[in-house]
Design a protein around this motif. Structure first.
Motif, PDB file in Angstrom:
ATOM      1  N   PRO A   1       0.797  -1.233   0.000  1.00  0.00           N
ATOM      2  CA  PRO A   1       0.000   0.000   0.000  1.00  0.00           C
ATOM      3  C   PRO A   1       0.829   1.282   0.000  1.00  0.00           C
ATOM      4  O   PRO A   1       0.326   2.347  -0.357  1.00  0.00           O
ATOM      5  N   ASP A   2       2.095   1.198   0.389  1.00  0.00           N
ATOM      6  CA  ASP A   2       2.970   2.371   0.394  1.00  0.00           C
ATOM      7  C   ASP A   2       3.631   2.471  -0.980  1.00  0.00           C
ATOM      8  O   ASP A   2       4.428   1.622  -1.358  1.00  0.00           O
ATOM      9  N   THR A   3       3.312   3.523  -1.726  1.00  0.00           N
ATOM     10  CA  THR A   3       3.825   3.652  -3.088  1.00  0.00           C
ATOM     11  C   THR A   3       5.089   4.495  -3.171  1.00  0.00           C
ATOM     12  O   THR A   3       5.592   4.753  -4.255  1.00  0.00           O
ATOM     13  N   GLY A   4       5.596   4.938  -2.015  1.00  0.00           N
ATOM     14  CA  GLY A   4       6.839   5.703  -1.999  1.00  0.00           C
ATOM     15  C   GLY A   4       8.048   4.779  -1.977  1.00  0.00           C
ATOM     16  O   GLY A   4       7.930   3.552  -1.945  1.00  0.00           O
ATOM     17  N   ASN A   5       9.234   5.383  -1.976  1.00  0.00           N
ATOM     18  CA  ASN A   5      10.453   4.584  -1.928  1.00  0.00           C
ATOM     19  C   ASN A   5      10.556   3.829  -0.610  1.00  0.00           C
ATOM     20  O   ASN A   5      10.359   4.395   0.457  1.00  0.00           O
ATOM     21  N   LEU A   6      10.843   2.519  -0.682  1.00  0.00           N
ATOM     22  CA  LEU A   6      11.029   1.686   0.511  1.00  0.00           C
ATOM     23  C   LEU A   6      12.475   1.260   0.682  1.00  0.00           C
ATOM     24  O   LEU A   6      13.012   1.266   1.778  1.00  0.00           O
ATOM     25  N   PHE A   7      13.118   0.903  -0.418  1.00  0.00           N
ATOM     26  CA  PHE A   7      14.475   0.365  -0.333  1.00  0.00           C
ATOM     27  C   PHE A   7      15.385   1.085  -1.308  1.00  0.00           C
ATOM     28  O   PHE A   7      14.984   1.441  -2.426  1.00  0.00           O
ATOM     29  N   GLY A   8      16.643   1.302  -0.880  1.00  0.00           N
ATOM     30  CA  GLY A   8      17.657   1.868  -1.751  1.00  0.00           C
ATOM     31  C   GLY A   8      18.997   1.212  -1.519  1.00  0.00           C
ATOM     32  O   GLY A   8      19.382   0.947  -0.377  1.00  0.00           O
ATOM     33  N   LEU A   9      19.708   0.913  -2.610  1.00  0.00           N
ATOM     34  CA  LEU A   9      21.064   0.370  -2.552  1.00  0.00           C
ATOM     35  C   LEU A   9      21.969   1.357  -3.273  1.00  0.00           C
ATOM     36  O   LEU A   9      21.861   1.538  -4.492  1.00  0.00           O
ATOM     37  N   SER A  10      22.846   2.014  -2.509  1.00  0.00           N
ATOM     38  CA  SER A  10      23.709   3.056  -3.054  1.00  0.00           C
ATOM     39  C   SER A  10      25.080   2.495  -3.385  1.00  0.00           C
ATOM     40  O   SER A  10      25.674   1.771  -2.580  1.00  0.00           O
ATOM     41  N   LEU A  11      25.600   2.852  -4.549  1.00  0.00           N
ATOM     42  CA  LEU A  11      26.966   2.521  -4.920  1.00  0.00           C
ATOM     43  C   LEU A  11      27.842   3.663  -4.435  1.00  0.00           C
ATOM     44  O   LEU A  11      27.706   4.805  -4.901  1.00  0.00           O
ATOM     45  N   MET A  12      28.727   3.369  -3.479  1.00  0.00           N
ATOM     46  CA  MET A  12      29.531   4.391  -2.823  1.00  0.00           C
ATOM     47  C   MET A  12      30.955   4.395  -3.388  1.00  0.00           C
ATOM     48  O   MET A  12      31.547   3.330  -3.601  1.00  0.00           O
ATOM     49  N   ASP A  13      31.502   5.594  -3.604  1.00  0.00           N
ATOM     50  CA  ASP A  13      32.861   5.670  -4.121  1.00  0.00           C
ATOM     51  C   ASP A  13      33.857   5.970  -3.009  1.00  0.00           C
ATOM     52  O   ASP A  13      33.491   6.077  -1.830  1.00  0.00           O
ATOM     53  N   ALA A  14      35.117   6.113  -3.392  1.00  0.00           N
ATOM     54  CA  ALA A  14      36.186   6.292  -2.404  1.00  0.00           C
ATOM     55  C   ALA A  14      36.059   7.598  -1.645  1.00  0.00           C
ATOM     56  O   ALA A  14      36.619   7.739  -0.556  1.00  0.00           O
ATOM     57  N   ALA A  15      35.322   8.564  -2.194  1.00  0.00           N
ATOM     58  CA  ALA A  15      35.090   9.830  -1.503  1.00  0.00           C
ATOM     59  C   ALA A  15      33.876   9.751  -0.593  1.00  0.00           C
ATOM     60  O   ALA A  15      33.412  10.762  -0.074  1.00  0.00           O
TER      61      ALA A  15
END
Length: 359
Positions: free
Chosen positions: A206-220
Motif C-alpha cells: 500500500p505504500d507507493t513511496g520509496n522503501l528500499f535503496g542500494l547506493s553505490l559508494m565511491d572512495a570519496a
C-alpha cells in the motif's frame, strides 16, 4: 549473469590486470556458509563465546565493550528459529569460507561494527537500545541477517533485511574477493558490473513511496548511483542529489527478479537492466534495458562500498515493513582505456598482425 556491454569493452580486454589486494576479506556472493555467512547449527550457537546477536552493550553504552554481554542463551535470540543467523555486524560476516578465493576458517565473534559490515542507524542499533533486555516480539525485529531460506534463488541461504520498528541503514565495504581479485581502490577508470537477485515483500504494497535503496559508494564516500524500489515493488533509480525516479517495471513478491547495474567510473555513467518476476504468470521476464549510459552528474571515484537503506516503522496507508530477501551477487570489472591508450592498443594490434618482410 547477464552482461551490459560497455563502450570499448573489447579493446579493454587487452589491458593488464589491476592492482590486487593480498588479503581475501569480506564477500557477498550468495550468503552461504562457504561465502562467510553464519546460520546457527540446529538453531544453536555452536560456541558459547560466539554470542551472535545476543551480544549487546550493557545499558546501551558502547564504552562498556564486552562487559555487559547478554548470555548467549538469552533474548534477543532467533526466537527458536534456527534458520535465522546473527546480525551481520556482530560477527566476521563474509570474511571466512572458501568460495571465490576465501581464506577458509569459521564464524568468529567480533566487536560490533568492526568488520566490513557497519550498522549506521536503526537495525541492530535499535535493538541495542533495550540491551541487556529485549521486549519485542517475533515480528518486531530490526537487522540484516543470513537466513536459511526454503525458497532461495540459489543455494540454501539468502540475505534478509527487516526494519519493522524504524528505518535502518547499513554499509558494506567491497573487497577484492567480491571483485575477483581486483582491489576496489583500483576501480577508478573502470566499468564495474554488479548483478543481484531480489524478492521484495508484499506486506508494504500500500505504500507507493520509496522503501528500499542500494547506493553505490565511491572512495570519496559519496553515493554515485542508487537503485531501489517502491512499496508496491516498482523499480527506481536516483542520481546524486536528485529525486527517486520510478520506472514502469514492477517486481513480483513470489519470485526473484534480477537487477544489473553497470557503473563506468571513467565516463561517469551508469546503465541499468532488469529481469522482473511476474507474479501473475509465475515467470521471469526477459532482460530489459532501463537506462543506458546515463550521465551521473558527478565525477565518480573508485567503487568501494554499498549502502543499504530500508524504511521501517509506520508506513503509508497502513503498510507494514517486513522481510526483503537478496541473493547471488556477482561483479565483473573491465578497465576502460583512455583515448590515447585506445590508439596505442589499435596500433599495437595492427603491427602485431602485419606479416614480416623477408630478406
Amino acid at each position: 549473469m547477464k552482461k551490459i556491454v560497455p563502450r570499448l569493452s573489447l579493446l579493454a580486454c587487452v589491458f593488464g590486470a589491476f592492482a590486487c589486494s593480498p588479503d581475501a576479506q569480506a564477500y557477498l556472493g550468495g550468503f552461504e556458509e562457504q561465502d562467510g555467512y553464519r546460520i546457527p547449527l540446529n538453531g544453536q550457537i555452536v560456541s558459547g563465546s560466539f554470542a551472535g546477536d545476543a551480544q549487546f552493550y550493557f545499558n546501551n553504552n558502547p564504552g562498556s565493550g564486552y562487559t555487559g554481554v547478554v548470555p548467549w542463551g538469552a533474548y534477543p535470540n532467533t526466537f527458536s528459529d534456527g534458520t535465522n543467523g546473527p546480525d551481520v555486524t556482530r560477527y566476521n560476516a563474509g570474511q571466512f569460507g572458501t568460495n571465490n578465493g576465501g581464506p577458509g576458517g569459521a564464524a568468529a565473534d567480533i566487536g560490533d561494527n568492526t568488520g566490513l559490515w557497519q550498522a549506521m542507524s536503526g537495525g541492530r542499533l535499535n535493538e541495542d537500545a533495550d540491551a541487556p533486555y529485549y521486549y519485542g516480539g517475533q515480528f518486531t525485529r530490526d537487522s540484516i541477517v543470513a537466513y536459511r531460506n526454503t525458497t532461495p534463488h540459489g543455494g540454501s541461504q539468502t540475505l534478509n533485511l527487516m526494519a519493522m520498528d524504524e528505518n535502518l541503514s547499513y554499509r558494506y565495504s567491497l573487497d577484492s574477493r567480491d571483485l575477483g581479485g581486483i582491489n576496489p581502490a583500483s576501480t577508478l577508470g573502470a566499468a564495474i558490473q554488479m548483478s543481484f537477485w531480489v524478492k521484495p515483500t508484499d506486506w508494504d504494497d500500500p505504500d507507493t513511496g520509496n522503501l528500499f535503496g542500494l547506493s553505490l559508494m565511491d572512495a570519496a564516500n559519496q553515493p554515485v548511483f542508487e537503485i531501489g524500489y517502491t512499496g508496491d515493488n516498482f523499480l527506481q533509480y536516483r542520481l546524486t542529489g536528485g529525486a527517486w525516479q520510478t520506472t514502469a517495471y514492477q517486481m513480483g513478491s513470489a519470485g526473484y527478479s534480477e537487477i544489473t547495474v553497470l557503473l563506468d567510473t571513467f565516463n561517469n555513467t551508469a546503465s541499468l537492466d532488469i529481469s522482473a518476476y511476474n507474479d501473475n504468470s509465475s515467470l521471469l521476464g526477459g532482460d530489459t534495458s532501463v537506462l543506458s549510459q546515463q550521465a551521473l552528474g558527478v565525477v565518480s571515484g573508485a567503487l568501494t562500498g554499498l549502502q543499504w537503506d530500508l524504511r521501517g516503522g509506520s508506513l503509508d496507508n497502513g503498510a507494514v515493513s517486513y522481510i526483503h530477501s537478496f541473493d547471488d551477487f556477482n561483479f565483473a570489472v573491465t578497465p576502460v582505456p583512455e583515448p590515447g591508450g585506445v590508439v596505442l592498443v589499435v596500433l599495437g594490434a595492427v603491427l602485431l598482425g602485419m606479416p614480416r618482410r623477408r630478406r
